[in-house]
Design a protein around this motif. Structure first.
Motif, PDB file in Angstrom:
ATOM      1  N   ASP A  72       0.806  -1.220   0.000  1.00 31.76           N
ATOM      2  CA  ASP A  72       0.000   0.000   0.000  1.00 31.76           C
ATOM      3  C   ASP A  72       0.841   1.272   0.000  1.00 31.76           C
ATOM      4  OD1 ASP A  72      -2.341  -1.495   0.060  1.00 31.76           O
ATOM      5  OD2 ASP A  72      -2.329  -1.610   2.256  1.00 31.76           O
ATOM      6  N   THR A  73       2.155   1.116  -0.014  1.00 29.30           N
ATOM      7  CA  THR A  73       3.040   2.281  -0.015  1.00 29.30           C
ATOM      8  C   THR A  73       3.498   2.548  -1.438  1.00 29.30           C
ATOM      9  OG1 THR A  73       3.809   1.715   2.209  1.00 29.30           O
ATOM     10  CG2 THR A  73       5.134   3.287   0.950  1.00 29.30           C
ATOM     11  N   ARG A  74       2.921   3.556  -2.054  1.00 33.15           N
ATOM     12  CA  ARG A  74       3.219   3.856  -3.454  1.00 33.15           C
ATOM     13  C   ARG A  74       3.617   5.319  -3.614  1.00 33.15           C
ATOM     14  NH1 ARG A  74       0.434  -0.077  -6.620  1.00 33.15           N
ATOM     15  NH2 ARG A  74       0.643  -2.033  -5.447  1.00 33.15           N
ATOM     16  N   ASN A  75       4.580   5.545  -4.478  1.00 28.06           N
ATOM     17  CA  ASN A  75       4.921   6.893  -4.905  1.00 28.06           C
ATOM     18  C   ASN A  75       4.330   7.104  -6.295  1.00 28.06           C
ATOM     19  OD1 ASN A  75       7.033   7.927  -2.817  1.00 28.06           O
ATOM     20  ND2 ASN A  75       7.705   5.848  -3.312  1.00 28.06           N
ATOM     21  N   VAL A  76       3.764   8.275  -6.526  1.00 29.43           N
ATOM     22  CA  VAL A  76       3.175   8.585  -7.827  1.00 29.43           C
ATOM     23  C   VAL A  76       3.932   9.764  -8.430  1.00 29.43           C
ATOM     24  CG1 VAL A  76       1.103   9.276  -9.082  1.00 29.43           C
ATOM     25  CG2 VAL A  76       0.915   7.737  -7.109  1.00 29.43           C
ATOM     26  N   TYR A  77       4.375   9.583  -9.673  1.00 30.56           N
ATOM     27  CA  TYR A  77       5.169  10.601 -10.347  1.00 30.56           C
ATOM     28  C   TYR A  77       4.478  11.055 -11.628  1.00 30.56           C
ATOM     29  CZ  TYR A  77       8.705   8.602  -7.276  1.00 30.56           C
ATOM     30  OH  TYR A  77       9.377   8.141  -6.180  1.00 30.56           O
ATOM     31  N   ALA A  78       4.710  12.298 -11.980  1.00 29.72           N
ATOM     32  CA  ALA A  78       4.218  12.832 -13.253  1.00 29.72           C
ATOM     33  C   ALA A  78       5.242  12.524 -14.335  1.00 29.72           C
ATOM     34  CB  ALA A  78       3.997  14.336 -13.143  1.00 29.72           C
ATOM     35  N   ILE A  79       4.772  11.950 -15.443  1.00 28.09           N
ATOM     36  CA  ILE A  79       5.660  11.571 -16.543  1.00 28.09           C
ATOM     37  C   ILE A  79       5.623  12.640 -17.628  1.00 28.09           C
ATOM     38  CG2 ILE A  79       6.212   9.798 -18.252  1.00 28.09           C
ATOM     39  CD1 ILE A  79       4.499   7.843 -16.625  1.00 28.09           C
ATOM     40  N   VAL A  80       6.779  12.915 -18.198  1.00 30.52           N
ATOM     41  CA  VAL A  80       6.854  13.744 -19.403  1.00 30.52           C
ATOM     42  C   VAL A  80       7.143  12.807 -20.571  1.00 30.52           C
ATOM     43  CG1 VAL A  80       8.031  15.627 -20.579  1.00 30.52           C
ATOM     44  CG2 VAL A  80       7.694  15.726 -18.101  1.00 30.52           C
ATOM     45  N   PHE A  81       6.184  12.687 -21.491  1.00 26.75           N
ATOM     46  CA  PHE A  81       6.341  11.863 -22.684  1.00 26.75           C
ATOM     47  C   PHE A  81       6.687  12.741 -23.882  1.00 26.75           C
ATOM     48  CE2 PHE A  81       3.132   9.080 -20.471  1.00 26.75           C
ATOM     49  CZ  PHE A  81       3.912   7.940 -20.386  1.00 26.75           C
ATOM     50  N   ASP A  82       7.316  12.134 -24.888  1.00 24.61           N
ATOM     51  CA  ASP A  82       7.375  12.798 -26.184  1.00 24.61           C
ATOM     52  C   ASP A  82       6.222  12.279 -27.035  1.00 24.61           C
ATOM     53  OD1 ASP A  82       8.106  10.311 -27.173  1.00 24.61           O
ATOM     54  OD2 ASP A  82      10.159  10.881 -27.683  1.00 24.61           O
ATOM     55  N   SER A  83       6.168  12.666 -28.292  1.00 31.73           N
ATOM     56  CA  SER A  83       5.042  12.297 -29.145  1.00 31.73           C
ATOM     57  C   SER A  83       4.983  10.802 -29.437  1.00 31.73           C
ATOM     58  CB  SER A  83       5.108  13.073 -30.465  1.00 31.73           C
ATOM     59  OG  SER A  83       6.327  12.799 -31.145  1.00 31.73           O
ATOM     60  N   SER A  84       6.102  10.085 -29.222  1.00 35.43           N
ATOM     61  CA  SER A  84       6.144   8.637 -29.466  1.00 35.43           C
ATOM     62  C   SER A  84       5.939   7.823 -28.197  1.00 35.43           C
ATOM     63  CB  SER A  84       7.484   8.254 -30.105  1.00 35.43           C
ATOM     64  OG  SER A  84       7.661   8.895 -31.345  1.00 35.43           O
ATOM     65  N   LYS A  85       5.632   8.495 -27.085  1.00 32.46           N
ATOM     66  CA  LYS A  85       5.441   7.870 -25.775  1.00 32.46           C
ATOM     67  C   LYS A  85       6.750   7.382 -25.158  1.00 32.46           C
ATOM     68  CE  LYS A  85       1.036   8.530 -25.280  1.00 32.46           C
ATOM     69  NZ  LYS A  85       0.535   9.490 -24.261  1.00 32.46           N
ATOM     70  N   ASN A  86       7.869   7.947 -25.593  1.00 32.91           N
ATOM     71  CA  ASN A  86       9.112   7.753 -24.856  1.00 32.91           C
ATOM     72  C   ASN A  86       9.040   8.540 -23.553  1.00 32.91           C
ATOM     73  OD1 ASN A  86      10.911   6.163 -26.621  1.00 32.91           O
ATOM     74  ND2 ASN A  86      10.725   7.921 -28.008  1.00 32.91           N
ATOM     75  N   ILE A  87       9.552   7.960 -22.476  1.00 32.95           N
ATOM     76  CA  ILE A  87       9.621   8.683 -21.207  1.00 32.95           C
ATOM     77  C   ILE A  87      10.841   9.599 -21.244  1.00 32.95           C
ATOM     78  CG2 ILE A  87       9.976   8.480 -18.718  1.00 32.95           C
ATOM     79  CD1 ILE A  87       8.426   5.875 -18.781  1.00 32.95           C
ATOM     80  N   LEU A  88      10.586  10.905 -21.207  1.00 33.05           N
ATOM     81  CA  LEU A  88      11.674  11.880 -21.191  1.00 33.05           C
ATOM     82  C   LEU A  88      12.130  12.178 -19.769  1.00 33.05           C
ATOM     83  CD1 LEU A  88      10.390  14.440 -23.852  1.00 33.05           C
ATOM     84  CD2 LEU A  88      11.857  12.436 -24.190  1.00 33.05           C
ATOM     85  N   GLY A  89      11.208  12.052 -18.822  1.00 33.81           N
ATOM     86  CA  GLY A  89      11.546  12.313 -17.432  1.00 33.81           C
ATOM     87  C   GLY A  89      10.338  12.135 -16.545  1.00 33.81           C
ATOM     88  N   MET A  90      10.577  12.202 -15.235  1.00 28.56           N
ATOM     89  CA  MET A  90       9.504  12.121 -14.254  1.00 28.56           C
ATOM     90  C   MET A  90       9.794  13.086 -13.114  1.00 28.56           C
ATOM     91  SD  MET A  90       8.399   8.099 -14.033  1.00 28.56           S
ATOM     92  CE  MET A  90      10.005   7.429 -13.631  1.00 28.56           C
ATOM     93  N   LYS A  91       8.704  13.602 -12.508  1.00 26.61           N
ATOM     94  CA  LYS A  91       8.826  14.528 -11.392  1.00 26.61           C
ATOM     95  C   LYS A  91       7.952  14.054 -10.235  1.00 26.61           C
ATOM     96  CE  LYS A  91       9.808  18.674 -14.157  1.00 26.61           C
ATOM     97  NZ  LYS A  91       9.394  20.073 -14.452  1.00 26.61           N
ATOM     98  N   ASN A  92       8.393  14.389  -9.006  1.00 26.42           N
ATOM     99  CA  ASN A  92       7.589  14.054  -7.835  1.00 26.42           C
ATOM    100  C   ASN A  92       6.621  15.196  -7.522  1.00 26.42           C
ATOM    101  OD1 ASN A  92       9.114  16.051  -6.574  1.00 26.42           O
ATOM    102  ND2 ASN A  92      10.413  14.602  -5.455  1.00 26.42           N
ATOM    103  N   ASN A  93       5.924  15.078  -6.398  1.00 29.98           N
ATOM    104  CA  ASN A  93       4.917  16.083  -6.042  1.00 29.98           C
ATOM    105  C   ASN A  93       5.520  17.447  -5.740  1.00 29.98           C
ATOM    106  OD1 ASN A  93       2.784  14.283  -6.347  1.00 29.98           O
ATOM    107  ND2 ASN A  93       2.894  13.591  -4.215  1.00 29.98           N
ATOM    108  N   ASP A  94       6.819  17.465  -5.428  1.00 29.80           N
ATOM    109  CA  ASP A  94       7.502  18.736  -5.168  1.00 29.80           C
ATOM    110  C   ASP A  94       8.107  19.328  -6.437  1.00 29.80           C
ATOM    111  OD1 ASP A  94       6.964  18.629  -2.413  1.00 29.80           O
ATOM    112  OD2 ASP A  94       8.696  17.312  -2.083  1.00 29.80           O
ATOM    113  N   ASN A  95       7.790  18.699  -7.570  1.00 32.05           N
ATOM    114  CA  ASN A  95       8.285  19.136  -8.879  1.00 32.05           C
ATOM    115  C   ASN A  95       9.786  18.911  -9.046  1.00 32.05           C
ATOM    116  OD1 ASN A  95       7.227  20.074 -11.352  1.00 32.05           O
ATOM    117  ND2 ASN A  95       8.163  22.083 -11.044  1.00 32.05           N
ATOM    118  N   ASP A  96      10.349  18.024  -8.219  1.00 31.75           N
ATOM    119  CA  ASP A  96      11.753  17.649  -8.370  1.00 31.75           C
ATOM    120  C   ASP A  96      11.872  16.551  -9.424  1.00 31.75           C
ATOM    121  OD1 ASP A  96      12.579  19.347  -6.267  1.00 31.75           O
ATOM    122  OD2 ASP A  96      12.035  17.808  -4.789  1.00 31.75           O
ATOM    123  N   ILE A  97      12.907  16.619 -10.232  1.00 29.75           N
ATOM    124  CA  ILE A  97      13.136  15.594 -11.252  1.00 29.75           C
ATOM    125  C   ILE A  97      13.672  14.330 -10.581  1.00 29.75           C
ATOM    126  CG2 ILE A  97      14.477  14.969 -13.291  1.00 29.75           C
ATOM    127  CD1 ILE A  97      14.500  17.951 -14.031  1.00 29.75           C
TER     128      ILE A  97
END
Length: 269
Positions: free
Chosen positions: A105-130
């Motif tokens: 039940d312990t999960r971290n959720v990150y925001a993903i930045v995709f490019d147009s091909s759905k490659n993962i360019l990066g992810m950020k946490n809730n504090d907007n840290d990369i």
């Protein structure tokens, strides 16, 4: 194949379809990995090891069972959607651009930045840290991934991929603990060689973990060679009708010794 000591035992999904192995001398049908979309290959390499890449046909689910177990699922396009690694769970939502990662039940959720091909360019946490970043070569292939404080971990982990034509030839793994804003202390240095047979199937991987000195440098011996602490050699066999391996034996030698037999169960689209 890398193990994680935090993994908990999970039951294998009983509905998995077992692909029976066949003679490893089977001739390639000429359909190669390079015919899969580059972004699909990148998805595999971001989340898993190169030996789990398909030879040519998109995978719906694969399970690897040995001393630990892994289950990885893919969507219709061939991208990784979720995985369970002995209780460690990851899930990628391509619609909401969210990455969920953790245990139980312990999960971290990150925001993903995709490019147009759905490659993962990066992810950020809730504090907007990369917490994750990637680099690609001129062909659009993933060549480097860096995880920084991912899953609340203080370790910075990086992997660099070297290709030989359309094959992954070598992967370099390094991990560091930050001392201050400008200094990071090495705690891991590994390299994985990926070897192919005459049919271009993955035949063997050799992973070397190098000895580090008290200041974090790789120890060089009297023969001017890097000192190896551990060597894991995995030999793959019993290739199925799609030229993917279904059995492997991994032998670790060095500061610890062990042998692990792996069974790979694959469902295809």
């Amino acid at each position: 194949m890398k193990k994680n000591n935090l993994f908990l035992y999970i039951c294998l999904i009983s509905s998995t379809f077992l692909i029976n192995g066949c003679d490893g001398k089977k001739t390639s049908d000429g359909t190669r990995l390079s015919q899969l979309p580059t972004a699909v290959i990148n998805s595999y390499l971001f989340h898993t090891e190169p030996e789990l890449l398909p030879f040519s046909k998109k995978i719906k689910q694969q399970q690897i069972q040995g001393s630990s177990s892994k289950t990885i699922n893919y969507n219709e396009q061939g991208f990784v959607t979720n995985y369970d690694l002995e209780g460690l769970h990851g899930e990628i939502n391509y619609d909401t651009a969210k990455y969920s990662y953790g245990m139980n039940d312990t999960r971290n959720v990150y925001a993903i930045v995709f490019d147009s091909s759905k490659n993962i360019l990066g992810m950020k946490n809730n504090d907007n840290d990369i917490v994750a970043s990637t680099e690609f070569d001129e062909q659009g292939r993933l060549v480097e991934t860096t995880l920084s404080h991912f899953a609340e971990n203080n370790v910075i982990f990086s992997s660099r991929i070297i290709y030989d034509n359309d094959h992954v030839e070598l992967v370099l793994y390094n991990a560091y603990v930050p001392v201050d804003e400008k200094t990071k202390f090495p705690v891991l240095s590994q390299e994985k060689d990926v070897i192919y047979n005459d049919n271009e199937q993955i035949e063997k991987t050799i992973t070397k973990t190098f000895k580090l000195s008290s200041n974090g440098d790789i120890i060089i011996n009297e023969n001017n060679e890097q000192e190896v602490e551990l060597t894991e050699t995995c030999t793959y066999s019993e290739y199925n009708q799609n030229n993917d391996w279904t059995k492997a034996v991994c032998i670790t030698a060095g500061s610890e010794s062990k042998t692990v037999n792996l069974t790979r169960t694959i469902q295809y689209d």
